[in-house]
Design a protein around this motif. Structure first.
Motif: not given
Length: 176
Positions: A12-17, A74-84
């Motif tokens: 999703r990050v890749a799509e939005i970016v 869990e840290a990856e999840k938080a970081q990915l949500r932040s990037v989204i």
């Protein structure tokens, strides 16, 4: 506990970016060449403003956490949500800017068509109608319309939207 969705979040990050990059590309390609008399007219001023907004959005600092998650799901999840969230706000702002810029370009084209047409006593009224059309179109570019246009496009392409921020969240981030 890890939920197994980090790959979906990363996609999703890749799509939005990608959407953001495309919008920035379109905004950067906008070129006008007004005469000295036209330079300060509403549509030309709007084009310059939109191009400047596009550059500003691009130059804005990244607001997501930059701490590497070091393999912790869990840290990856938080970081990915932040990037989204950060990418969604940038894409939203770019979409709004792009819609305003395309409205200005339609104004320029309509105005030029009137000016190329036959000289008549109604030319001034036609130019005023073109100006009014721009104002109406700009008034229709609401946050709700921008958000709706992005969601419809994403849904039509079958993208995973479960963790996309709401319009209220995006507006809150913009106000910060």
């Amino acid at each position: 506990m890890a939920d197994g969705l980090n790959d979906a979040r990363a996609m999703r990050v890749a799509e939005i970016v990608t959407d953001f990059r495309n919008l920035q590309h379109y905004i950067a390609q906008i070129r006008t060449s007004p005469t000295a008399e036209e330079y300060y007219l509403e549509g030309y001023a709007l084009v310059r403003q939109c191009v400047a907004e596009g550059r500003s959005i691009l130059a804005g600092p990244f607001s997501a956490s930059s701490v590497p998650p070091s393999g912790n799901p869990e840290a990856e999840k938080a970081q990915l949500r932040s990037v989204i969230l950060d990418a969604s706000v940038r894409r939203f702002k770019s979409q709004r800017t792009y819609l305003r810029a395309t409205a200005a370009m339609r104004w320029i084209n309509a105005r030029n068509a009137v000016l190329r047409g036959p000289r008549s006593h109604g030319r001034q009224a036609q130019l005023q109608a073109v100006d009014q059309s721009l104002r109406v179109e700009l008034a229709s570019i609401t946050d709700e319309r921008v958000e709706y246009s992005l969601r419809v496009q994403d849904a039509a392409q079958g993208k995973w939207l479960a963790e996309d921020p709401s319009l209220a969240t995006i507006q809150q981030m913009i106000r910060r």
